[in-house]
Write a protein that holds these residues in place. Sequence first.
Motif, PDB file in Angstrom:
ATOM      1  N   PHE A 178       3.299 -26.110 -29.692  1.00  0.00           N
ATOM      2  CA  PHE A 178       4.389 -25.657 -30.558  1.00  0.00           C
ATOM      3  C   PHE A 178       4.034 -24.307 -31.182  1.00  0.00           C
ATOM      4  CE2 PHE A 178       7.336 -25.475 -34.064  1.00  0.00           C
ATOM      5  CZ  PHE A 178       8.464 -26.104 -33.558  1.00  0.00           C
ATOM      6  N   ALA A 179       2.783 -24.135 -31.555  1.00  0.00           N
ATOM      7  CA  ALA A 179       2.348 -22.849 -32.102  1.00  0.00           C
ATOM      8  C   ALA A 179       2.492 -21.743 -31.056  1.00  0.00           C
ATOM      9  CB  ALA A 179       0.900 -22.940 -32.580  1.00  0.00           C
ATOM     10  N   ALA A 180       2.185 -22.063 -29.795  1.00  0.00           N
ATOM     11  CA  ALA A 180       2.333 -21.082 -28.720  1.00  0.00           C
ATOM     12  C   ALA A 180       3.793 -20.710 -28.522  1.00  0.00           C
ATOM     13  CB  ALA A 180       1.744 -21.630 -27.429  1.00  0.00           C
ATOM     14  N   TRP A 181       4.688 -21.692 -28.679  1.00  0.00           N
ATOM     15  CA  TRP A 181       6.118 -21.420 -28.554  1.00  0.00           C
ATOM     16  C   TRP A 181       6.587 -20.462 -29.646  1.00  0.00           C
ATOM     17  CZ3 TRP A 181      10.304 -20.713 -26.129  1.00  0.00           C
ATOM     18  CH2 TRP A 181      11.545 -20.789 -26.759  1.00  0.00           C
ATOM     19  N   ILE A 182       6.143 -20.685 -30.866  1.00  0.00           N
ATOM     20  CA  ILE A 182       6.498 -19.784 -31.970  1.00  0.00           C
ATOM     21  C   ILE A 182       5.929 -18.390 -31.713  1.00  0.00           C
ATOM     22  CG2 ILE A 182       6.258 -19.351 -34.437  1.00  0.00           C
ATOM     23  CD1 ILE A 182       8.149 -21.661 -33.731  1.00  0.00           C
ATOM     24  N   GLN A 183       4.694 -18.333 -31.256  1.00  0.00           N
ATOM     25  CA  GLN A 183       4.053 -17.047 -31.001  1.00  0.00           C
ATOM     26  C   GLN A 183       4.753 -16.305 -29.863  1.00  0.00           C
ATOM     27  OE1 GLN A 183       1.524 -15.517 -32.770  1.00  0.00           O
ATOM     28  NE2 GLN A 183       2.140 -13.784 -31.481  1.00  0.00           N
ATOM     29  N   GLU A 234       4.639 -25.398 -23.617  1.00  0.00           N
ATOM     30  CA  GLU A 234       3.716 -24.377 -23.094  1.00  0.00           C
ATOM     31  C   GLU A 234       4.398 -23.529 -22.030  1.00  0.00           C
ATOM     32  OE1 GLU A 234      -0.299 -27.149 -23.729  1.00  0.00           O
ATOM     33  OE2 GLU A 234       0.630 -26.953 -21.748  1.00  0.00           O
ATOM     34  N   PHE A 235       5.151 -24.185 -21.134  1.00  0.00           N
ATOM     35  CA  PHE A 235       5.845 -23.436 -20.101  1.00  0.00           C
ATOM     36  C   PHE A 235       6.972 -22.596 -20.692  1.00  0.00           C
ATOM     37  CE2 PHE A 235       9.025 -23.557 -16.424  1.00  0.00           C
ATOM     38  CZ  PHE A 235       8.549 -22.377 -15.893  1.00  0.00           C
ATOM     39  N   ALA A 236       7.690 -23.146 -21.669  1.00  0.00           N
ATOM     40  CA  ALA A 236       8.755 -22.381 -22.321  1.00  0.00           C
ATOM     41  C   ALA A 236       8.187 -21.119 -22.966  1.00  0.00           C
ATOM     42  CB  ALA A 236       9.465 -23.241 -23.362  1.00  0.00           C
ATOM     43  N   ALA A 237       7.012 -21.229 -23.576  1.00  0.00           N
ATOM     44  CA  ALA A 237       6.367 -20.074 -24.177  1.00  0.00           C
ATOM     45  C   ALA A 237       6.003 -19.036 -23.116  1.00  0.00           C
ATOM     46  CB  ALA A 237       5.120 -20.513 -24.941  1.00  0.00           C
ATOM     47  N   MET A 238       5.425 -19.498 -22.025  1.00  0.00           N
ATOM     48  CA  MET A 238       5.059 -18.584 -20.945  1.00  0.00           C
ATOM     49  C   MET A 238       6.298 -17.919 -20.341  1.00  0.00           C
ATOM     50  SD  MET A 238       4.958 -18.129 -17.457  1.00  0.00           S
ATOM     51  CE  MET A 238       5.264 -19.780 -16.812  1.00  0.00           C
ATOM     52  N   PHE A 239       7.360 -18.712 -20.144  1.00  0.00           N
ATOM     53  CA  PHE A 239       8.606 -18.195 -19.580  1.00  0.00           C
ATOM     54  C   PHE A 239       9.168 -17.079 -20.444  1.00  0.00           C
ATOM     55  CE2 PHE A 239      13.236 -18.280 -19.608  1.00  0.00           C
ATOM     56  CZ  PHE A 239      13.548 -18.144 -18.274  1.00  0.00           C
ATOM     57  N   LEU A 240       9.187 -17.286 -21.746  1.00  0.00           N
ATOM     58  CA  LEU A 240       9.742 -16.294 -22.661  1.00  0.00           C
ATOM     59  C   LEU A 240       8.973 -14.984 -22.564  1.00  0.00           C
ATOM     60  CD1 LEU A 240      12.011 -16.126 -24.755  1.00  0.00           C
ATOM     61  CD2 LEU A 240      10.352 -16.768 -26.500  1.00  0.00           C
ATOM     62  N   THR A 241       7.657 -15.066 -22.551  1.00  0.00           N
ATOM     63  CA  THR A 241       6.832 -13.868 -22.450  1.00  0.00           C
ATOM     64  C   THR A 241       7.016 -13.200 -21.087  1.00  0.00           C
ATOM     65  OG1 THR A 241       5.210 -14.888 -23.928  1.00  0.00           O
ATOM     66  CG2 THR A 241       4.480 -12.979 -22.654  1.00  0.00           C
ATOM     67  N   PHE A 242       7.075 -14.014 -20.034  1.00  0.00           N
ATOM     68  CA  PHE A 242       7.225 -13.495 -18.672  1.00  0.00           C
ATOM     69  C   PHE A 242       8.545 -12.749 -18.510  1.00  0.00           C
ATOM     70  CE2 PHE A 242       9.034 -14.395 -14.412  1.00  0.00           C
ATOM     71  CZ  PHE A 242       8.145 -13.678 -13.621  1.00  0.00           C
ATOM     72  N   VAL A 243       9.647 -13.347 -18.961  1.00  0.00           N
ATOM     73  CA  VAL A 243      10.951 -12.718 -18.794  1.00  0.00           C
ATOM     74  C   VAL A 243      11.049 -11.458 -19.643  1.00  0.00           C
ATOM     75  CG1 VAL A 243      13.439 -12.995 -19.140  1.00  0.00           C
ATOM     76  CG2 VAL A 243      12.106 -14.839 -18.135  1.00  0.00           C
ATOM     77  N   GLY A 244      10.506 -11.500 -20.853  1.00  0.00           N
ATOM     78  CA  GLY A 244      10.548 -10.329 -21.710  1.00  0.00           C
ATOM     79  C   GLY A 244       9.885  -9.128 -21.055  1.00  0.00           C
ATOM     80  N   GLY A 245       8.697  -9.331 -20.532  1.00  0.00           N
ATOM     81  CA  GLY A 245       8.000  -8.245 -19.863  1.00  0.00           C
ATOM     82  C   GLY A 245       8.672  -7.820 -18.571  1.00  0.00           C
ATOM     83  N   THR A 246       9.231  -8.787 -17.836  1.00  0.00           N
ATOM     84  CA  THR A 246       9.875  -8.486 -16.559  1.00  0.00           C
ATOM     85  C   THR A 246      11.113  -7.624 -16.745  1.00  0.00           C
ATOM     86  OG1 THR A 246       9.069 -10.521 -15.531  1.00  0.00           O
ATOM     87  CG2 THR A 246      11.001  -9.491 -14.546  1.00  0.00           C
ATOM     88  N   ALA A 247      11.930  -7.932 -17.736  1.00  0.00           N
ATOM     89  CA  ALA A 247      13.149  -7.162 -17.966  1.00  0.00           C
ATOM     90  C   ALA A 247      12.819  -5.700 -18.262  1.00  0.00           C
ATOM     91  CB  ALA A 247      13.947  -7.773 -19.112  1.00  0.00           C
ATOM     92  N   LEU A 248      11.833  -5.478 -19.112  1.00  0.00           N
ATOM     93  CA  LEU A 248      11.473  -4.106 -19.449  1.00  0.00           C
ATOM     94  C   LEU A 248      10.887  -3.379 -18.236  1.00  0.00           C
ATOM     95  CD1 LEU A 248      11.557  -2.165 -21.808  1.00  0.00           C
ATOM     96  CD2 LEU A 248       9.221  -2.832 -22.377  1.00  0.00           C
TER      97      LEU A 248
END
Length: 385
Positions: A9-14, A216-230
Motif C-alpha cells: 500500500f505504501a508503494a501504491w501511494i509512492q 504492487e503491480f498497480a504501483a509498477m503500472f502507474l510508474t511504467f505508464v507515466g514514464g512511457t507517455a513522456l
Amino acid sequence: MNDRLDAAFAAWIQAQQDALAVVQGATGVPGTDLDTAEGYRWVTRLSRLALEWIVEKSDPLHPQLFVLQDEYRKLLVDNPDVHYLFCVLDDSRSYRLVGYRGECAYLGMTFGTPFGQGEVGGRTGTQTQTHIDEFEIGPGGEVDILIAPAAALPDPRPRNCVVLEPGTAQLAIRETHFDKRPERLSRLRVELVPAPGDAPVPPPLLSSDELAPKLEFAAMFLTFVGGTALQMWHDAGSNMNTFGGTAGSVHVAAQDDEVRSHSNAEMTYHGGRFRLGPGQALVVTVHRPDRPFLYWGLTLTSPWMESFDYRYTTTALNNSSAAPSEDGSWRMVIAPTSPGPGVANWLDTGGRLEGYMLVRWVLADDPPHPTAELVAVADLDGPTG
C-alpha cells in the motif's frame, strides 16, 4: 498487520507521487497552465484506471469485460471513435465471448501477454489478432465465440473459436465507429467455461496475500505508464509537423518495446507532433490509398498522450466524418481557434499550439503516410478541399 500488504500500500501511494513527479519534472513539454493542469489530472485518471483494472477486475476465474477507456480515463493515445473493452484471462482456462455485435465498423480482438509485466516465454505483446466479422454472427447480431487452449477445443474445431496461445493473459477489444453513440455500442461479456467434471468456481474472497501483489503491480503500472507517455512525446519530436510510423503487425513482429508490441496487428499507426506559431495552422492531408481500406481516424492528444476533450468540440475526424476534397483526399486543419466558417474539417486544439497527432488505419494494406503543411490562418479563406 501484514507487513507485505503495508509495504504494497505504501508503494501504491509512492507510485502516485512518482507519477506526479514525472509531470512536475517533464522537460520539452508545453508549459501552459492548461497542459500542467491536465498533467496533474492525468495522474488521478491513471490511478483510477489502475485500481479498476488491476485491483478490482483482474481475476481470470471471475472474468470481467469492462470499459477500459472513455471520456474520463485515457491511456497512451486513446481514439475517440473507439469503445475500449478489456478482460483478464488465464491461458489454461476456457471462455466464451457472448452478446451482441452492435453497429461498429470494426471490432478488433487482440489477445496478448500481460501488459506491463515484461516477456512471457521470450516475447511480449500481441499473440493473436482477429476481428468480429471473421466469425459467424447471428441474424440479430448475436455473438458466441469459444476462447480456449488448443487442447481444450473440440475436434473438429468450430468456426467460432479462438486458440488461447500459451502466455496469453488479456483480451483487448477496440470497437471502432464512424459515429460512436451509446445505442450503437456492442453488448458483450466473457464467461468462464468450466472443464468437464470441474467443481464450480467459488465466489472470490479477498486476502492479504491476494491484495498485496495487486497493489504492487498497480504501483509498477502507474510508474511504467507515466514514464512511457513522456517517452512517446519525446520520441515523436523527430516527426515535428510530419508523420512517421508503420503497421501494427510490424511492431508486433519486431518486438520493439512492450507498448508497441501490444499493437493491434490489423491497424497501421502514423504519428507525429504538431507545433504552431501565432496565427498558424497545420493542414494535414490524408491521401486515399490505392487499395481498399475500412477506416482511418486522426486524433490529437496532449503531451500526456490523452486525446483532447472531444465531448463538446471536434478534436478528431475520420474518413466518414471529414469532408473529402475533390481529388478524393481529406484535408484537416489543426488550429487553436476557428479558422472561419468557410474552412472545412477544423480540429480544435482548445488554444494549444503544441500536441501529438496520430492517424490510425484499420484493415488497410500499406496506406500512404499523411502529409502536413504549416500555413497562415489568414490564408485559409475557403474550404480546404
